[in-house]
Design a protein around this motif. Structure first.
Motif, PDB file in Angstrom:
ATOM      1  N   ALA A  35       0.808  -1.226   0.000  1.00 49.81           N
ATOM      2  CA  ALA A  35       0.000   0.000   0.000  1.00 49.81           C
ATOM      3  C   ALA A  35       0.839   1.273   0.000  1.00 49.81           C
ATOM      4  CB  ALA A  35      -0.931  -0.001   1.214  1.00 49.81           C
ATOM      5  N   LEU A  36       2.133   1.165   0.279  1.00 50.33           N
ATOM      6  CA  LEU A  36       2.987   2.352   0.306  1.00 50.33           C
ATOM      7  C   LEU A  36       3.262   2.830  -1.112  1.00 50.33           C
ATOM      8  CD1 LEU A  36       5.556   1.238   3.041  1.00 50.33           C
ATOM      9  CD2 LEU A  36       3.706   2.905   3.301  1.00 50.33           C
ATOM     10  N   SER A  37       3.284   4.141  -1.271  1.00 48.43           N
ATOM     11  CA  SER A  37       3.488   4.735  -2.587  1.00 48.43           C
ATOM     12  C   SER A  37       4.963   4.969  -2.874  1.00 48.43           C
ATOM     13  CB  SER A  37       2.747   6.076  -2.668  1.00 48.43           C
ATOM     14  OG  SER A  37       3.354   7.018  -1.787  1.00 48.43           O
ATOM     15  N   VAL A  38       5.249   5.322  -4.111  1.00 48.22           N
ATOM     16  CA  VAL A  38       6.610   5.718  -4.483  1.00 48.22           C
ATOM     17  C   VAL A  38       7.077   6.860  -3.586  1.00 48.22           C
ATOM     18  CG1 VAL A  38       8.008   6.726  -6.316  1.00 48.22           C
ATOM     19  CG2 VAL A  38       6.318   4.961  -6.872  1.00 48.22           C
ATOM     20  N   GLU A  39       6.182   7.803  -3.333  1.00 45.79           N
ATOM     21  CA  GLU A  39       6.529   8.960  -2.493  1.00 45.79           C
ATOM     22  C   GLU A  39       6.787   8.542  -1.059  1.00 45.79           C
ATOM     23  OE1 GLU A  39       4.655  10.106  -6.149  1.00 45.79           O
ATOM     24  OE2 GLU A  39       3.871   8.796  -4.542  1.00 45.79           O
ATOM     25  N   ASP A  40       6.036   7.564  -0.556  1.00 44.02           N
ATOM     26  CA  ASP A  40       6.255   7.089   0.817  1.00 44.02           C
ATOM     27  C   ASP A  40       7.665   6.511   0.962  1.00 44.02           C
ATOM     28  OD1 ASP A  40       3.653   7.726   1.649  1.00 44.02           O
ATOM     29  OD2 ASP A  40       2.868   5.774   1.005  1.00 44.02           O
ATOM     30  N   PHE A  41       8.052   5.677   0.013  1.00 43.05           N
ATOM     31  CA  PHE A  41       9.393   5.100   0.079  1.00 43.05           C
ATOM     32  C   PHE A  41      10.464   6.176  -0.058  1.00 43.05           C
ATOM     33  CE2 PHE A  41       7.234   1.038  -0.756  1.00 43.05           C
ATOM     34  CZ  PHE A  41       7.962   0.182   0.056  1.00 43.05           C
ATOM     35  N   ALA A  42      10.235   7.144  -0.945  1.00 44.00           N
ATOM     36  CA  ALA A  42      11.217   8.212  -1.122  1.00 44.00           C
ATOM     37  C   ALA A  42      11.373   9.021   0.153  1.00 44.00           C
ATOM     38  CB  ALA A  42      10.800   9.111  -2.286  1.00 44.00           C
ATOM     39  N   ALA A  43      10.273   9.278   0.847  1.00 46.36           N
ATOM     40  CA  ALA A  43      10.334  10.054   2.086  1.00 46.36           C
ATOM     41  C   ALA A  43      11.133   9.327   3.166  1.00 46.36           C
ATOM     42  CB  ALA A  43       8.920  10.341   2.587  1.00 46.36           C
ATOM     43  N   LEU A  44      11.165   8.012   3.108  1.00 46.67           N
ATOM     44  CA  LEU A  44      11.933   7.222   4.074  1.00 46.67           C
ATOM     45  C   LEU A  44      13.379   7.022   3.632  1.00 46.67           C
ATOM     46  CD1 LEU A  44       9.280   4.465   4.873  1.00 46.67           C
ATOM     47  CD2 LEU A  44      10.122   6.207   6.450  1.00 46.67           C
ATOM     48  N   GLY A  45      13.756   7.559   2.480  1.00 46.60           N
ATOM     49  CA  GLY A  45      15.088   7.306   1.950  1.00 46.60           C
ATOM     50  C   GLY A  45      15.245   5.885   1.458  1.00 46.60           C
ATOM     51  N   MET A  46      14.131   5.271   1.049  1.00 47.74           N
ATOM     52  CA  MET A  46      14.120   3.865   0.652  1.00 47.74           C
ATOM     53  C   MET A  46      13.623   3.672  -0.779  1.00 47.74           C
ATOM     54  SD  MET A  46      12.645   2.086   4.144  1.00 47.74           S
ATOM     55  CE  MET A  46      12.782   0.423   3.469  1.00 47.74           C
ATOM     56  N   ALA A  47      13.795   4.672  -1.620  1.00 49.66           N
ATOM     57  CA  ALA A  47      13.290   4.564  -2.987  1.00 49.66           C
ATOM     58  C   ALA A  47      13.854   3.332  -3.694  1.00 49.66           C
ATOM     59  CB  ALA A  47      13.625   5.833  -3.769  1.00 49.66           C
ATOM     60  N   PHE A  48      15.135   3.023  -3.454  1.00 51.13           N
ATOM     61  CA  PHE A  48      15.757   1.887  -4.135  1.00 51.13           C
ATOM     62  C   PHE A  48      15.382   0.552  -3.500  1.00 51.13           C
ATOM     63  CE2 PHE A  48      18.415   2.911  -0.651  1.00 51.13           C
ATOM     64  CZ  PHE A  48      19.246   1.856  -0.357  1.00 51.13           C
ATOM     65  N   LYS A  49      14.676   0.590  -2.395  1.00 52.63           N
ATOM     66  CA  LYS A  49      14.198  -0.649  -1.772  1.00 52.63           C
ATOM     67  C   LYS A  49      12.745  -0.956  -2.138  1.00 52.63           C
ATOM     68  CE  LYS A  49      17.919  -1.348   0.784  1.00 52.63           C
ATOM     69  NZ  LYS A  49      18.824  -2.504   0.564  1.00 52.63           N
ATOM     70  N   ARG A  50      12.070  -0.017  -2.791  1.00 51.85           N
ATOM     71  CA  ARG A  50      10.633  -0.198  -3.033  1.00 51.85           C
ATOM     72  C   ARG A  50      10.357  -1.428  -3.885  1.00 51.85           C
ATOM     73  NH1 ARG A  50       7.084   0.887  -7.074  1.00 51.85           N
ATOM     74  NH2 ARG A  50       8.675   1.946  -8.319  1.00 51.85           N
ATOM     75  N   ARG A  51      11.002  -1.547  -5.028  1.00 50.00           N
ATOM     76  CA  ARG A  51      10.682  -2.651  -5.930  1.00 50.00           C
ATOM     77  C   ARG A  51      10.986  -4.017  -5.318  1.00 50.00           C
ATOM     78  NH1 ARG A  51      12.309  -0.467 -12.029  1.00 50.00           N
ATOM     79  NH2 ARG A  51      10.640   1.092 -12.163  1.00 50.00           N
ATOM     80  N   PRO A  52      12.160  -4.226  -4.714  1.00 54.61           N
ATOM     81  CA  PRO A  52      12.386  -5.549  -4.109  1.00 54.61           C
ATOM     82  C   PRO A  52      11.440  -5.850  -2.956  1.00 54.61           C
ATOM     83  CG  PRO A  52      14.249  -4.083  -3.686  1.00 54.61           C
ATOM     84  CD  PRO A  52      13.398  -3.414  -4.706  1.00 54.61           C
ATOM     85  N   LEU A  53      11.130  -4.861  -2.126  1.00 53.55           N
ATOM     86  CA  LEU A  53      10.223  -5.106  -1.006  1.00 53.55           C
ATOM     87  C   LEU A  53       8.809  -5.408  -1.499  1.00 53.55           C
ATOM     88  CD1 LEU A  53      11.374  -2.452   1.621  1.00 53.55           C
ATOM     89  CD2 LEU A  53      11.435  -4.931   1.901  1.00 53.55           C
ATOM     90  N   GLN A  54       8.350  -4.665  -2.488  1.00 54.54           N
ATOM     91  CA  GLN A  54       6.990  -4.907  -2.964  1.00 54.54           C
ATOM     92  C   GLN A  54       6.902  -6.187  -3.790  1.00 54.54           C
ATOM     93  OE1 GLN A  54       5.715  -1.053  -4.641  1.00 54.54           O
ATOM     94  NE2 GLN A  54       4.754  -0.610  -2.671  1.00 54.54           N
ATOM     95  N   ALA A  55       7.971  -6.543  -4.505  1.00 53.94           N
ATOM     96  CA  ALA A  55       7.980  -7.835  -5.202  1.00 53.94           C
ATOM     97  C   ALA A  55       7.945  -8.978  -4.196  1.00 53.94           C
ATOM     98  CB  ALA A  55       9.216  -7.942  -6.090  1.00 53.94           C
ATOM     99  N   ALA A  56       8.710  -8.847  -3.115  1.00 52.24           N
ATOM    100  CA  ALA A  56       8.711  -9.881  -2.081  1.00 52.24           C
ATOM    101  C   ALA A  56       7.361  -9.961  -1.383  1.00 52.24           C
ATOM    102  CB  ALA A  56       9.823  -9.604  -1.067  1.00 52.24           C
ATOM    103  N   ALA A  57       6.726  -8.802  -1.149  1.00 57.45           N
ATOM    104  CA  ALA A  57       5.410  -8.797  -0.505  1.00 57.45           C
ATOM    105  C   ALA A  57       4.384  -9.531  -1.358  1.00 57.45           C
ATOM    106  CB  ALA A  57       4.966  -7.352  -0.257  1.00 57.45           C
ATOM    107  N   ALA A  58       4.372  -9.256  -2.658  1.00 56.57           N
ATOM    108  CA  ALA A  58       3.431  -9.929  -3.549  1.00 56.57           C
ATOM    109  C   ALA A  58       3.708 -11.432  -3.601  1.00 56.57           C
ATOM    110  CB  ALA A  58       3.509  -9.320  -4.946  1.00 56.57           C
ATOM    111  N   ALA A  59       4.990 -11.804  -3.666  1.00 60.90           N
ATOM    112  CA  ALA A  59       5.341 -13.219  -3.711  1.00 60.90           C
ATOM    113  C   ALA A  59       4.973 -13.923  -2.414  1.00 60.90           C
ATOM    114  CB  ALA A  59       6.840 -13.368  -3.983  1.00 60.90           C
ATOM    115  N   HIS A  60       5.164 -13.258  -1.288  1.00 56.62           N
ATOM    116  CA  HIS A  60       4.827 -13.872  -0.003  1.00 56.62           C
ATOM    117  C   HIS A  60       3.327 -14.117   0.099  1.00 56.62           C
ATOM    118  CE1 HIS A  60       4.211 -14.218   4.384  1.00 56.62           C
ATOM    119  NE2 HIS A  60       5.417 -14.719   4.384  1.00 56.62           N
ATOM    120  N   LEU A  61       2.530 -13.169  -0.349  1.00 59.17           N
ATOM    121  CA  LEU A  61       1.083 -13.363  -0.316  1.00 59.17           C
ATOM    122  C   LEU A  61       0.668 -14.539  -1.197  1.00 59.17           C
ATOM    123  CD1 LEU A  61      -0.152  -9.653  -0.437  1.00 59.17           C
ATOM    124  CD2 LEU A  61      -0.251 -11.219   1.514  1.00 59.17           C
ATOM    125  N   ASP A  62       1.352 -14.723  -2.315  1.00 54.39           N
ATOM    126  CA  ASP A  62       0.998 -15.800  -3.241  1.00 54.39           C
ATOM    127  C   ASP A  62       1.524 -17.165  -2.796  1.00 54.39           C
ATOM    128  OD1 ASP A  62      -0.330 -14.075  -4.929  1.00 54.39           O
ATOM    129  OD2 ASP A  62       1.368 -13.800  -6.287  1.00 54.39           O
TER     130      ASP A  62
END
Length: 265
Positions: free
Chosen positions: A133-160
């Motif tokens: 549910a976190l947006s691109v802007e949310d990750f950027a605000a945390l200094g985690m823009a480069f972590k967004r794609r791996p974290l969200q890919a892992a989240a989707a895979a974990h749910l599946d």
């Protein structure tokens, strides 16, 4: 003496005492560590998390270099809280990718505080749903823009796949996790070691283990390359690869300053 290993970045401080929240299948647990670094399970739902114990006495039959053997004997028995939440273990592995341990600890805390559920004076990692549910802007605000794609890919895979993954033996789980984009051998091995307590699956030739081995026994000529170090480490460990690896990491955890760490890939 028995030491509680506080290497995991989910450990926070509350009035100087280590605290941690853990998600279990039945709910959540809150943990604290005392001044002599023993673990206390405060409260929670369902069975308590497992606290693994690693004893340097089992290494006495192995031909360890004298300096390393002495350092690990002085450290004594080590306890480490096994992570009952594979999702948190994955988050931790991804956060630790490419950056130093001190920076990873700060980022892990910021991520939990921003989007996770509070448990006393600390926070759980955000769930897969909260992470997606976190947006691109949310990750950027945390200094985690480069972590967004791996974290969200892992989240989707974990749910599946979490039900399927829960049935796998640890070594098979290491392989399965590498089907997720941005999760390679280092992240998968570190996550499954955290989740299973079996540190023979940890990437034991990484910079952290090489660094602490060299500092614990500086008189020894340790291989500086990963393949050479891995081969020697396996020979030294014999059947106790997990114990030797986790105790060496614990030695580093015990002796490192808060801003020291290593880079992972």
């Amino acid at each position: 003496m028995t030491w509680l290993m506080l290497d995991h970045p989910a450990w926070d401080l509350d009035a100087g005492a280590p605290v941690r929240a853990l998600r279990t299948p039945e709910g959540a647990w809150r943990l604290t560590g005392s001044l002599n670094r023993t673990a206390t399970l405060i409260r929670g739902d369902g069975p308590a998390p497992v606290v693994d114990s690693y004893d340097p006495a089992v290494l006495l039959d192995e031909r360890l270099p004298d300096g390393l053997a002495a350092a690990l004997r002085r450290l004594g028995r080590v306890e480490r809280v096994r992570n009952p939440d594979l999702w948190e273990a994955l988050v931790t592995g991804i956060v630790r990718q490419v950056i130093r341990a001190g920076q990873a600890r700060k980022m892990h805390r910021a991520f939990r505080a921003a989007a996770g559920d509070a448990v006393g004076a600390t926070w759980l990692v955000p769930t897969p749903e909260q992470t997606l549910a976190l947006s691109v802007e949310d990750f950027a605000a945390l200094g985690m823009a480069f972590k967004r794609r791996p974290l969200q890919a892992a989240a989707a895979a974990h749910l599946d796949h979490h039900a399927e993954w829960a049935q796998l033996a640890p070594d098979a789980l290491v392989k399965a996790l590498q089907s997720v984009p941005r999760i390679g051998p280092w992240t998968a091995g570190a996550a499954v070691a955290d989740f299973s307590g079996d540190f023979s699956l940890y990437p034991y030739a990484d910079l952290a283990v090489r660094t602490w081995a060299a500092l614990a026994d500086p008189s020894n000529a340790w291989p500086t390359d990963e393949p050479g170090f891995a081969a020697r480490w396996r020979r030294l460990a014999g059947p106790h690869l997990s114990v030797l690896t986790v105790l060496t990491l614990a030695w580093g955890d015990h002796h490192a300053h808060a801003d020291q760490g290593s880079t992972h890939h």
